[in-house]
Write a protein that holds these residues in place. Structure first.
Motif, PDB file in Angstrom:
ATOM      1  N   THR A 160       3.379  19.391  34.888  1.00 26.14           N
ATOM      2  CA  THR A 160       5.238  20.411  34.391  1.00 26.14           C
ATOM      3  C   THR A 160       5.524  20.225  35.933  1.00 26.14           C
ATOM      4  OG1 THR A 160       4.071  21.175  33.230  1.00 26.14           O
ATOM      5  CG2 THR A 160       6.365  22.097  34.261  1.00 26.14           C
ATOM      6  N   PHE A 161       5.085  20.379  36.998  1.00 28.16           N
ATOM      7  CA  PHE A 161       6.018  20.023  38.347  1.00 28.16           C
ATOM      8  C   PHE A 161       6.366  19.106  38.764  1.00 28.16           C
ATOM      9  CE2 PHE A 161       3.710  23.976  39.234  1.00 28.16           C
ATOM     10  CZ  PHE A 161       5.047  25.462  39.343  1.00 28.16           C
ATOM     11  N   LEU A 162       5.008  18.038  38.398  1.00 26.62           N
ATOM     12  CA  LEU A 162       5.717  16.356  38.340  1.00 26.62           C
ATOM     13  C   LEU A 162       6.920  15.788  37.585  1.00 26.62           C
ATOM     14  CD1 LEU A 162       2.301  14.767  38.755  1.00 26.62           C
ATOM     15  CD2 LEU A 162       3.119  15.399  40.941  1.00 26.62           C
ATOM     16  N   GLY A 163       6.586  16.335  36.676  1.00 28.49           N
ATOM     17  CA  GLY A 163       7.670  16.307  35.737  1.00 28.49           C
ATOM     18  C   GLY A 163       9.185  16.792  36.503  1.00 28.49           C
ATOM     19  N   CYS A 164       9.338  17.976  36.887  1.00 29.66           N
ATOM     20  CA  CYS A 164      10.338  18.142  37.658  1.00 29.66           C
ATOM     21  C   CYS A 164      10.842  17.253  38.595  1.00 29.66           C
ATOM     22  CB  CYS A 164      10.355  19.849  38.133  1.00 29.66           C
ATOM     23  SG  CYS A 164       9.534  21.177  36.820  1.00 29.66           S
ATOM     24  N   GLY A 165       9.779  17.279  39.751  1.00 23.08           N
ATOM     25  CA  GLY A 165      10.454  15.994  40.973  1.00 23.08           C
ATOM     26  C   GLY A 165      10.739  14.757  40.334  1.00 23.08           C
ATOM     27  N   LEU A 166      10.110  14.067  39.332  1.00 25.57           N
ATOM     28  CA  LEU A 166      10.620  13.145  38.975  1.00 25.57           C
ATOM     29  C   LEU A 166      12.245  13.300  38.096  1.00 25.57           C
ATOM     30  CD1 LEU A 166      10.460  10.289  38.181  1.00 25.57           C
ATOM     31  CD2 LEU A 166       9.281  10.591  35.710  1.00 25.57           C
ATOM     32  N   GLY A 167      12.430  14.532  37.507  1.00 24.44           N
ATOM     33  CA  GLY A 167      14.062  14.955  37.065  1.00 24.44           C
ATOM     34  C   GLY A 167      14.667  14.798  38.446  1.00 24.44           C
ATOM     35  N   LEU A 168      14.357  15.759  38.937  1.00 25.27           N
ATOM     36  CA  LEU A 168      15.748  15.816  40.239  1.00 25.27           C
ATOM     37  C   LEU A 168      15.427  14.632  41.237  1.00 25.27           C
ATOM     38  CD1 LEU A 168      13.663  19.188  41.669  1.00 25.27           C
ATOM     39  CD2 LEU A 168      15.652  18.727  40.556  1.00 25.27           C
ATOM     40  N   LEU A 169      14.783  13.596  41.058  1.00 25.38           N
ATOM     41  CA  LEU A 169      14.278  12.283  41.725  1.00 25.38           C
ATOM     42  C   LEU A 169      16.183  11.974  41.356  1.00 25.38           C
ATOM     43  CD1 LEU A 169      13.980  10.335  44.280  1.00 25.38           C
ATOM     44  CD2 LEU A 169      11.549   9.841  42.809  1.00 25.38           C
ATOM     45  N   LEU A 190      17.822  12.688  39.044  1.00 27.75           N
ATOM     46  CA  LEU A 190      19.547  13.224  39.072  1.00 27.75           C
ATOM     47  C   LEU A 190      20.194  12.892  40.285  1.00 27.75           C
ATOM     48  CD1 LEU A 190      22.256  15.065  37.932  1.00 27.75           C
ATOM     49  CD2 LEU A 190      20.322  16.850  38.831  1.00 27.75           C
ATOM     50  N   ALA A 191      19.164  12.982  41.474  1.00 23.55           N
ATOM     51  CA  ALA A 191      19.809  12.564  42.429  1.00 23.55           C
ATOM     52  C   ALA A 191      19.997  11.087  43.401  1.00 23.55           C
ATOM     53  CB  ALA A 191      18.947  12.743  43.827  1.00 23.55           C
ATOM     54  N   GLY A 192      18.911   9.885  42.071  1.00 22.86           N
ATOM     55  CA  GLY A 192      19.457   8.518  41.876  1.00 22.86           C
ATOM     56  C   GLY A 192      20.650   8.004  41.490  1.00 22.86           C
ATOM     57  N   LEU A 193      20.643   9.328  39.927  1.00 21.91           N
ATOM     58  CA  LEU A 193      22.144   9.187  39.236  1.00 21.91           C
ATOM     59  C   LEU A 193      23.467   9.288  40.326  1.00 21.91           C
ATOM     60  CD1 LEU A 193      22.727   8.564  36.292  1.00 21.91           C
ATOM     61  CD2 LEU A 193      22.542  11.081  35.720  1.00 21.91           C
ATOM     62  N   ILE A 194      23.433  10.341  41.101  1.00 25.26           N
ATOM     63  CA  ILE A 194      24.712  10.902  41.638  1.00 25.26           C
ATOM     64  C   ILE A 194      24.971   9.585  42.837  1.00 25.26           C
ATOM     65  CG2 ILE A 194      25.277  12.459  43.026  1.00 25.26           C
ATOM     66  CD1 ILE A 194      24.014  14.735  42.001  1.00 25.26           C
ATOM     67  N   VAL A 195      23.762   9.301  42.729  1.00 30.46           N
ATOM     68  CA  VAL A 195      24.128   8.369  44.642  1.00 30.46           C
ATOM     69  C   VAL A 195      24.988   6.571  43.486  1.00 30.46           C
ATOM     70  CG1 VAL A 195      23.267   6.864  45.674  1.00 30.46           C
ATOM     71  CG2 VAL A 195      21.795   9.160  46.067  1.00 30.46           C
ATOM     72  N   ASN A 196      24.310   6.993  42.230  1.00 28.19           N
ATOM     73  CA  ASN A 196      24.541   5.425  41.419  1.00 28.19           C
ATOM     74  C   ASN A 196      26.424   5.681  41.309  1.00 28.19           C
ATOM     75  OD1 ASN A 196      22.442   3.077  41.357  1.00 28.19           O
ATOM     76  ND2 ASN A 196      21.678   4.713  41.049  1.00 28.19           N
ATOM     77  N   LEU A 197      26.558   6.529  40.709  1.00 32.22           N
ATOM     78  CA  LEU A 197      27.365   7.179  40.326  1.00 32.22           C
ATOM     79  C   LEU A 197      28.930   7.205  41.273  1.00 32.22           C
ATOM     80  CD1 LEU A 197      26.832  10.054  37.353  1.00 32.22           C
ATOM     81  CD2 LEU A 197      27.745   7.236  36.763  1.00 32.22           C
ATOM     82  N   LEU A 198      28.882   7.745  42.514  1.00 33.84           N
ATOM     83  CA  LEU A 198      29.604   7.818  43.672  1.00 33.84           C
ATOM     84  C   LEU A 198      29.917   6.318  43.971  1.00 33.84           C
ATOM     85  CD1 LEU A 198      28.025  10.552  45.866  1.00 33.84           C
ATOM     86  CD2 LEU A 198      30.108  10.555  44.861  1.00 33.84           C
ATOM     87  N   VAL A 199      28.829   4.995  43.734  1.00 33.88           N
ATOM     88  CA  VAL A 199      29.327   4.151  44.131  1.00 33.88           C
ATOM     89  C   VAL A 199      30.177   3.037  43.513  1.00 33.88           C
ATOM     90  CG1 VAL A 199      27.501   2.126  44.811  1.00 33.88           C
ATOM     91  CG2 VAL A 199      27.439   4.010  45.765  1.00 33.88           C
ATOM     92  N   VAL A 200      29.763   3.451  42.118  1.00 34.17           N
ATOM     93  CA  VAL A 200      29.786   2.019  40.846  1.00 34.17           C
ATOM     94  C   VAL A 200      31.084   2.090  40.786  1.00 34.17           C
ATOM     95  CG1 VAL A 200      29.492   3.845  38.863  1.00 34.17           C
ATOM     96  CG2 VAL A 200      29.349   1.847  38.281  1.00 34.17           C
ATOM     97  N   ILE A 201      32.059   2.936  41.001  1.00 34.59           N
ATOM     98  CA  ILE A 201      33.682   3.080  40.344  1.00 34.59           C
ATOM     99  C   ILE A 201      34.397   2.495  42.363  1.00 34.59           C
ATOM    100  CG2 ILE A 201      35.463   4.048  40.690  1.00 34.59           C
ATOM    101  CD1 ILE A 201      34.668   5.959  39.110  1.00 34.59           C
ATOM    102  N   PRO A 202      34.090   2.237  43.203  1.00 30.31           N
ATOM    103  CA  PRO A 202      34.615   1.585  44.457  1.00 30.31           C
ATOM    104  C   PRO A 202      34.052   0.320  44.407  1.00 30.31           C
ATOM    105  CG  PRO A 202      33.503   4.034  44.939  1.00 30.31           C
ATOM    106  CD  PRO A 202      33.369   3.348  44.072  1.00 30.31           C
TER     107      PRO A 202
END
Length: 334
Positions: free
Chosen positions: A8-17, A19-31
């Motif tokens: 469960t904890f590993l799944g949560c860790g993967l989810g947070l990782l 989500l962070a990757g998703l945010i970084v990609n979304l910040l960059v894709v429009i520029p």
């Protein structure tokens, strides 16, 4: 009710990782989209946009399907991994993986030709669009053959192994792995490693050529640090791609069922691989930073105002002539 176990904890860790990757990609894709198709900057941004688009799909699936399925230990809406949802996720992932792999080859060869051979005319916007008009249908065809066109074995999202697996049928060879996945993955890693190694070598040689003009120890040290930066960016970009596909094949043989928790490294490596390109752009690319700031997002201000490791040069000629002005655009993923 969720039973809080190591899985469960590993799944949560993967989810947070993820989500962070998703945010970084979304910040960059429009520029990157603006630079590629609105401002018509270097054609390298067209390649990067395709790459980031596939990365976004991958981290979306990891964030909203794979990580929750690990946490709740379910395939969602189906009893086992042969159901429609795991197979659909696997098919989408394989299309993005094939397209991302071939995009990495295009990116590496582009940087090699532009920087080392000083030919920017081969990868103009028109030629790159023609290349992707071939690669996108080819990726779809390879995905169909791997998932539906062979007797065995299709690729699925599998919470049991905290990552992905092939649905293996006893007595049948894994045709997609033998004839598509392994050859493509190997070729991508080898070509990218060769191209980026040659780029680093070219930058070092051009540095030696102007070393005589550097009169202070401080300048020499600064130049050496830049060379290390180039090498580290190239290594960072290709390392997780290779790590992901190698661990996917090594872990089942080396670990088996004795330590399934370690398989989280596979899905984490894929997520980091899907975030590397956007992260390099977000930290190092001045054109992307200016587009972000013009949109009202002034994050990483210090990185934007600090000495740029090569400000905005995307044609690659200045890399060879004046390596201290080399752009980190040459360190774009793949």
């Amino acid at each position: 009710m969720v039973a809080w176990t190591l899985k469960t904890f590993l799944g949560c860790g993967l989810g947070l990782l993820s989500l962070a990757g998703l945010i970084v990609n979304l910040l960059v894709v429009i520029p990157v989209f603006r630079l590629a198709f609105v401002q018509n900057k270097s054609p390298i941004y067209v390649i990067s946009f395709i790459n980031i688009a596939t990365d976004i799909v991958n981290v979306l699936m990891s964030t909203f399907y794979l990580a929750p399925s690990i946490i709740f230990e379910t395939y969602f809406f189906t009893e086992d991994k042969t159901g429609t949802i795991p197979k659909l996720m696997g098919s989408t992932f394989m299309f993005c993986w094939y397209l991302g792999s071939m995009t990495q080859i295009v990116m590496a060869v582009n940087r090699f030709i532009v920087i080392c051979l000083r030919r920017s005319d081969l990868f103009n916007r028109s030629n790159i669009c023609k290349i992707f008009c071939i690669l996108i249908p080819l990726s779809a065809f390879l995905m169909y053959m791997a998932q539906y066109g062979t007797p065995c074995c299709f690729f699925v999202f599998d919470h049991v192994v905290l990552s992905y697996s092939y649905y293996q049928i006893e007595g049948l060879d894994n045709y997609p792995n033998m004839f598509i996945d392994l050859p493509l993955n190997t070729a991508t890693s080898v070509i990218a490693t060769f191209c980026y190694a040659m780029i680093v070598w070219t930058v070092r040689q051009s540095t030696k050529g102007i070393a005589a003009s550097l009169t202070t120890q401080h300048n020499r040290k600064s130049r050496k640090n830049r060379e290390v930066t180039y090498a580290m960016q190239f290594c960072f970009i290709s390392m997780f791609y290779t790590f992901s596909w190698i661990t996917f094949r090594v872990f089942p043989v080396a670990i088996g069922n004795r330590g399934l928790e370690w398989f989280i490294c596979i899905s984490a490596g894929v997520t980091i691989n899907s975030s590397a390109n956007a992260l390099v752009y977000l930290i190092s690319n001045q054109e992307v930073m200016r587009n972000l700031k013009s949109s009202g997002l002034s994050i990483f201000t210090r990185a934007s105002n600090s000495s740029d490791v090569g400000n905005n040069s995307t044609d690659g000629h200045s890399v060879v002539r004046h390596s201290h002005n080399t752009t980190t655009n040459t360190a774009s993923k793949y």
